[in-house]
Write a protein that holds these residues in place. Structure first.
Motif, PDB file in Angstrom:
ATOM      1  N   MET A  52       0.817  -1.211   0.000  1.00  0.00           N
ATOM      2  CA  MET A  52       0.000   0.000   0.000  1.00  0.00           C
ATOM      3  C   MET A  52       0.853   1.264   0.000  1.00  0.00           C
ATOM      4  O   MET A  52       2.067   1.216   0.231  1.00  0.00           O
ATOM      5  CB  MET A  52      -0.905   0.012   1.230  1.00  0.00           C
ATOM      6  CG  MET A  52      -0.142   0.198   2.531  1.00  0.00           C
ATOM      7  SD  MET A  52      -1.230   0.134   3.970  1.00  0.00           S
ATOM      8  CE  MET A  52      -2.035   1.741   3.886  1.00  0.00           C
ATOM      9  N   TYR A  53       0.182   2.374  -0.225  1.00  0.00           N
ATOM     10  CA  TYR A  53       0.819   3.700  -0.217  1.00  0.00           C
ATOM     11  C   TYR A  53       1.454   3.940   1.161  1.00  0.00           C
ATOM     12  O   TYR A  53       0.736   3.982   2.167  1.00  0.00           O
ATOM     13  CB  TYR A  53      -0.261   4.733  -0.536  1.00  0.00           C
ATOM     14  CG  TYR A  53       0.109   6.167  -0.297  1.00  0.00           C
ATOM     15  CD1 TYR A  53       1.272   6.709  -0.820  1.00  0.00           C
ATOM     16  CD2 TYR A  53      -0.735   7.001   0.434  1.00  0.00           C
ATOM     17  CE1 TYR A  53       1.595   8.037  -0.608  1.00  0.00           C
ATOM     18  CE2 TYR A  53      -0.421   8.340   0.652  1.00  0.00           C
ATOM     19  CZ  TYR A  53       0.748   8.842   0.129  1.00  0.00           C
ATOM     20  OH  TYR A  53       1.056  10.154   0.349  1.00  0.00           O
ATOM     21  N   PRO A  54       2.773   4.087   1.203  1.00  0.00           N
ATOM     22  CA  PRO A  54       3.433   4.174   2.515  1.00  0.00           C
ATOM     23  C   PRO A  54       3.160   5.483   3.250  1.00  0.00           C
ATOM     24  O   PRO A  54       3.415   5.575   4.447  1.00  0.00           O
ATOM     25  CB  PRO A  54       4.917   4.035   2.182  1.00  0.00           C
ATOM     26  CG  PRO A  54       5.036   4.427   0.761  1.00  0.00           C
ATOM     27  CD  PRO A  54       3.729   4.145   0.087  1.00  0.00           C
ATOM     28  N   GLU A 101     -11.768   4.993  -0.632  1.00  0.00           N
ATOM     29  CA  GLU A 101     -11.273   4.863  -2.011  1.00  0.00           C
ATOM     30  C   GLU A 101     -10.282   5.997  -2.269  1.00  0.00           C
ATOM     31  O   GLU A 101     -10.685   7.119  -2.591  1.00  0.00           O
ATOM     32  CB  GLU A 101     -12.454   4.938  -2.990  1.00  0.00           C
ATOM     33  CG  GLU A 101     -12.013   4.954  -4.433  1.00  0.00           C
ATOM     34  CD  GLU A 101     -13.170   4.896  -5.439  1.00  0.00           C
ATOM     35  OE1 GLU A 101     -14.156   5.643  -5.282  1.00  0.00           O
ATOM     36  OE2 GLU A 101     -13.074   4.097  -6.381  1.00  0.00           O
ATOM     37  N   ASP A 102      -9.002   5.696  -2.104  1.00  0.00           N
ATOM     38  CA  ASP A 102      -7.958   6.721  -2.255  1.00  0.00           C
ATOM     39  C   ASP A 102      -7.492   6.678  -3.706  1.00  0.00           C
ATOM     40  O   ASP A 102      -6.809   5.735  -4.116  1.00  0.00           O
ATOM     41  CB  ASP A 102      -6.805   6.400  -1.282  1.00  0.00           C
ATOM     42  CG  ASP A 102      -5.669   7.401  -1.411  1.00  0.00           C
ATOM     43  OD1 ASP A 102      -5.887   8.475  -1.988  1.00  0.00           O
ATOM     44  OD2 ASP A 102      -4.557   7.099  -0.930  1.00  0.00           O
ATOM     45  N   ASP A 103      -7.845   7.710  -4.477  1.00  0.00           N
ATOM     46  CA  ASP A 103      -7.721   7.557  -5.924  1.00  0.00           C
ATOM     47  C   ASP A 103      -6.998   8.699  -6.644  1.00  0.00           C
ATOM     48  O   ASP A 103      -7.567   9.344  -7.531  1.00  0.00           O
ATOM     49  CB  ASP A 103      -9.129   7.384  -6.505  1.00  0.00           C
ATOM     50  CG  ASP A 103      -9.080   6.793  -7.898  1.00  0.00           C
ATOM     51  OD1 ASP A 103      -7.972   6.466  -8.353  1.00  0.00           O
ATOM     52  OD2 ASP A 103     -10.141   6.672  -8.536  1.00  0.00           O
ATOM     53  N   PRO A 104      -5.726   8.936  -6.317  1.00  0.00           N
ATOM     54  CA  PRO A 104      -5.044  10.032  -7.020  1.00  0.00           C
ATOM     55  C   PRO A 104      -4.689   9.711  -8.465  1.00  0.00           C
ATOM     56  O   PRO A 104      -4.300  10.596  -9.219  1.00  0.00           O
ATOM     57  CB  PRO A 104      -3.773  10.249  -6.194  1.00  0.00           C
ATOM     58  CG  PRO A 104      -3.534   8.972  -5.473  1.00  0.00           C
ATOM     59  CD  PRO A 104      -4.878   8.328  -5.267  1.00  0.00           C
ATOM     60  N   TYR A 105      -4.814   8.420  -8.870  1.00  0.00           N
ATOM     61  CA  TYR A 105      -4.361   8.041 -10.226  1.00  0.00           C
ATOM     62  C   TYR A 105      -5.505   7.792 -11.210  1.00  0.00           C
ATOM     63  O   TYR A 105      -5.280   7.304 -12.309  1.00  0.00           O
ATOM     64  CB  TYR A 105      -3.418   6.818 -10.139  1.00  0.00           C
ATOM     65  CG  TYR A 105      -2.253   7.118  -9.227  1.00  0.00           C
ATOM     66  CD1 TYR A 105      -1.260   8.004  -9.629  1.00  0.00           C
ATOM     67  CD2 TYR A 105      -2.187   6.593  -7.938  1.00  0.00           C
ATOM     68  CE1 TYR A 105      -0.215   8.350  -8.781  1.00  0.00           C
ATOM     69  CE2 TYR A 105      -1.145   6.930  -7.080  1.00  0.00           C
ATOM     70  CZ  TYR A 105      -0.161   7.809  -7.513  1.00  0.00           C
ATOM     71  OH  TYR A 105       0.857   8.159  -6.670  1.00  0.00           O
ATOM     72  N   PHE A 106      -6.726   8.140 -10.805  1.00  0.00           N
ATOM     73  CA  PHE A 106      -7.891   7.959 -11.673  1.00  0.00           C
ATOM     74  C   PHE A 106      -7.690   8.639 -13.032  1.00  0.00           C
ATOM     75  O   PHE A 106      -7.972   8.062 -14.083  1.00  0.00           O
ATOM     76  CB  PHE A 106      -9.133   8.546 -10.979  1.00  0.00           C
ATOM     77  CG  PHE A 106     -10.405   8.424 -11.742  1.00  0.00           C
ATOM     78  CD1 PHE A 106     -11.109   7.236 -11.751  1.00  0.00           C
ATOM     79  CD2 PHE A 106     -10.921   9.508 -12.454  1.00  0.00           C
ATOM     80  CE1 PHE A 106     -12.310   7.126 -12.449  1.00  0.00           C
ATOM     81  CE2 PHE A 106     -12.122   9.394 -13.151  1.00  0.00           C
ATOM     82  CZ  PHE A 106     -12.811   8.203 -13.143  1.00  0.00           C
ATOM     83  N   LEU A 112      -5.654  16.585  -6.995  1.00  0.00           N
ATOM     84  CA  LEU A 112      -5.266  17.320  -8.205  1.00  0.00           C
ATOM     85  C   LEU A 112      -3.745  17.299  -8.389  1.00  0.00           C
ATOM     86  O   LEU A 112      -3.210  17.867  -9.324  1.00  0.00           O
ATOM     87  CB  LEU A 112      -5.791  18.755  -8.147  1.00  0.00           C
ATOM     88  CG  LEU A 112      -7.327  18.864  -8.167  1.00  0.00           C
ATOM     89  CD1 LEU A 112      -7.780  20.313  -8.142  1.00  0.00           C
ATOM     90  CD2 LEU A 112      -7.919  18.159  -9.394  1.00  0.00           C
ATOM     91  N   SER A 113      -3.062  16.616  -7.448  1.00  0.00           N
ATOM     92  CA  SER A 113      -1.595  16.641  -7.458  1.00  0.00           C
ATOM     93  C   SER A 113      -0.995  16.061  -8.726  1.00  0.00           C
ATOM     94  O   SER A 113       0.017  16.550  -9.205  1.00  0.00           O
ATOM     95  CB  SER A 113      -1.045  15.845  -6.275  1.00  0.00           C
ATOM     96  OG  SER A 113      -1.302  16.525  -5.080  1.00  0.00           O
ATOM     97  N   LYS A 114      -1.571  14.982  -9.249  1.00  0.00           N
ATOM     98  CA  LYS A 114      -0.905  14.295 -10.360  1.00  0.00           C
ATOM     99  C   LYS A 114      -1.236  14.912 -11.711  1.00  0.00           C
ATOM    100  O   LYS A 114      -0.587  14.603 -12.699  1.00  0.00           O
ATOM    101  CB  LYS A 114      -1.286  12.804 -10.383  1.00  0.00           C
ATOM    102  CG  LYS A 114      -1.278  12.126  -9.023  1.00  0.00           C
ATOM    103  CD  LYS A 114       0.078  12.119  -8.353  1.00  0.00           C
ATOM    104  CE  LYS A 114      -0.043  11.571  -6.934  1.00  0.00           C
ATOM    105  NZ  LYS A 114       1.200  11.653  -6.185  1.00  0.00           N
TER     106      LYS A 114
HETATM  107  C1  LIG Z   1      -2.070   6.569  -3.099  1.00  0.00           C
HETATM  108  C2  LIG Z   1      -1.805   7.971  -2.703  1.00  0.00           C
HETATM  109  N1  LIG Z   1      -2.677   8.598  -1.900  1.00  0.00           N
HETATM  110  C3  LIG Z   1      -2.505   9.879  -1.535  1.00  0.00           C
HETATM  111  C4  LIG Z   1      -1.418  10.604  -1.969  1.00  0.00           C
HETATM  112  C5  LIG Z   1      -1.260  12.028  -1.527  1.00  0.00           C
HETATM  113  O1  LIG Z   1      -1.707  12.886  -2.545  1.00  0.00           O
HETATM  114  P1  LIG Z   1      -1.894  14.445  -2.342  1.00  0.00           P
HETATM  115  O2  LIG Z   1      -0.754  15.110  -3.009  1.00  0.00           O
HETATM  116  O3  LIG Z   1      -3.221  14.767  -2.985  1.00  0.00           O
HETATM  117  O4  LIG Z   1      -1.936  14.728  -0.870  1.00  0.00           O
HETATM  118  C6  LIG Z   1      -0.467   9.991  -2.809  1.00  0.00           C
HETATM  119  C7  LIG Z   1       0.718  10.731  -3.253  1.00  0.00           C
HETATM  120  O5  LIG Z   1       1.622  10.208  -3.865  1.00  0.00           O
HETATM  121  C8  LIG Z   1      -0.672   8.638  -3.188  1.00  0.00           C
HETATM  122  O6  LIG Z   1       0.170   7.991  -3.999  1.00  0.00           O
END
Ligand SMILES: Cc1ncc(COP(=O)(O)O)c(C=O)c1O
Length: 444
Positions: free
Chosen positions: A151-153, A233-238, A270-272
């Motif tokens: 998972m996302y560390p 549902e943590d979805d920054p890559y949608f 919106l980060s990505k």
């Molecule tokens: C799975 C995941 N969740 C959350 C985040 C954090 O994103 P944000 O920049 O919107 O805080 C990241 C950032 O790499 C991520 O990979």
């Protein structure tokens, strides 16, 4: 989207069981609670200690942004005095209204979820901010939680700090292993409470790059109903999906067709696709749970940054939703090309030394280092990556950091978002030497 069915929304009281003690005890901010009343026509407000913006030194703001239909063209944007004033001033906890309105419409366009249908949206300082607030609002120290693993560390320390009882749910090339979760739940000891939340990254999972299939998603939704948990549902890559198969619908979208609705909180970022430095993300979910997140915001940092929201909405309102989607399409093509370059170099340098599954979204390659000749023995990538690779001049992450249990694993993660083709080639050539070093060290 045709006629939408009438939704069977879970009632507000249903969510009380999901709130942590912290969330239940948290009180409203007396000023922010009354702020919406300021909009009443004719009202003279003496409520908020807003500084007078005529004392602020920034008097104008102009910048340029890409035209989404032709990235070589620039659109000139100059904030109006009213926009500048909003950007420099305090604004509502859930976000600047114009920006929030645009995001509600985006959720309708992307997920078929309409405003006013029993859910609410709030903006945060990146999705990380909202994830932190959500978890502390729903989980008490010692509570059991389901976390997909790897998972996302970035959120592992959060669950560990609250001393959660972590149950890892395995993932594979088809995303989260819903059948394994079913098996865990069906043999759950009657005396142990079941987790109230499941954390998952559904597209281009960080670190594995995997996207959960439709079947897996539907089974997870069914399990959430049968065993009463909420899906984070943590979805920054949608918006960075570049798979060949059509992108499956999100949990937030799919749950609309469920017999009852309201077990998903969706975290967008919106980060990505726009900027990671502006720190903007948004969460969408059931009213009671979202209000708990807002209350945390009023206690912690009052609101997300007004100026960041104004900058972004001044671009998005010119682009429109179609323009935004055209832009994100281009971003995902960009990362697909990066992935292809990386994968070609992997084949060139590391065939026989690593194994991988091609990612379909995001910016990561997750690969298994073949460190031993014994196929049954799970190697440990830690020394190969931390020591040998570093000594050879290449930095990546050993897979253990993506596992809440911290157990050893032969996997490692490499990010390909920034590298140019010659750097990829050189990095993977060095990694090959590092793996050979690790193999010979293991033999000694
Ligand atoms: C799975 C995941 N969740 C959350 C985040 C954090 O994103 P944000 O920049 O919107 O805080 C990241 C950032 O790499 C991520 O990979």
């Amino acid at each position: 989207m045709g006629d939408l069915p009438v939704l069977n929304l879970l009632p507000d009281e249903f969510y009380e069981q999901f709130l942590s003690e912290l969330a239940v005890n948290r009180t409203d901010d007396a000023i922010r609670e009354l702020m919406p009343l300021e909009n009443r026509p004719g009202l003279i407000s003496m409520l908020v200690g807003k500084p007078n913006s005529s004392s602020f030194p920034i008097t104008s703001l102009s910048f340029t942004a890409q035209d989404p239909n032709d990235a070589s063209k620039e659109i000139a944007i100059r904030l109006t005095p009213e926009e500048l004033e909003v950007g420099l001033q305090y604004s509502p906890t859930q976000g600047v209204p114009e920006f929030v309105d645009w995001l509600y419409k985006l959720q309708e366009v992307s997920h078929g979820r309409k405003r006013g249908e029993g859910w609410k949206l709030s903006v945060g300082n990146g999705s990380q901010d909202l994830l932190y607030k959500a978890v502390t609002s729903f989980v008490n120290p010692g509570d059991p939680v389901f976390l997909e693993a790897p998972m996302y560390p970035g959120v592992i320390p959060l669950f560990q700090t609250i001393r959660c009882n972590i149950y890892e749910v395995e993932t594979d090339a088809k995303g989260i292993c819903s059948h394994k979760l079913r098996a865990m739940l069906e043999s759950w000891p009657a005396s142990n409470p079941k987790p109230k939340i499941l954390y998952t990254v559904p597209y281009g999972c960080n670190p594995t790059g995997m996207t959960a299939t439709l079947e897996r998603r539907l089974e997870i939704l069914a399990l959430a109903r049968e065993h009463n948990f909420v899906i984070l549902e943590d979805d920054p890559y949608f918006y960075v999906y570049y798979g060949t198969a059509p992108r499956p619908p999100s949990y937030f979208s799919l749950e609309r067709e469920q017999p009852d609705v309201g077990r998903v909180i969706r975290f967008d970022s919106l980060s990505k696709v726009l900027s990671s430095g502006l720190r903007l993300g948004f969460a969408s979910g059931p009213l009671t749970l979202m209000r708990a997140i807002d209350r945390h915001s009023t206690n912690a940092n009052l609101q997300p940054n007004s100026m960041a929201q104004i900058l972004v909405i001044s671009v998005l309102s010119r682009w429109g939703h179609d323009g935004f989607l055209t832009h994100t399409q281009r971003v995902s093509e960009f990362y697909r090309a990066k992935r292809d370059v990386f994968e070609t170099a992997l084949r060139r340098h590391l065939t026989g030394l690593v194994e991988w599954v091609t990612p379909e979204s995001g910016m990561f390659m997750w690969f298994k280092l073949l460190l031993t000749e014994d196929d049954d023995e799970e190697g440990d990538s830690a020394a190969a990556i931390r020591t040998h690779a570093f000594e050879r001049g290449v930095l990546a992450l050993p897979g253990t950091v993506f596992l809440p249990s911290g157990r050893k694993t032969a996997y490692a993660r490499a990010s390909f978002s920034l590298l140019e083709p010659p750097q990829v080639d050189e990095a993977l050539r060095r990694l090959k030497d590092a793996i050979l070093d690790a193999r010979s060290a293991a033999k000694k």
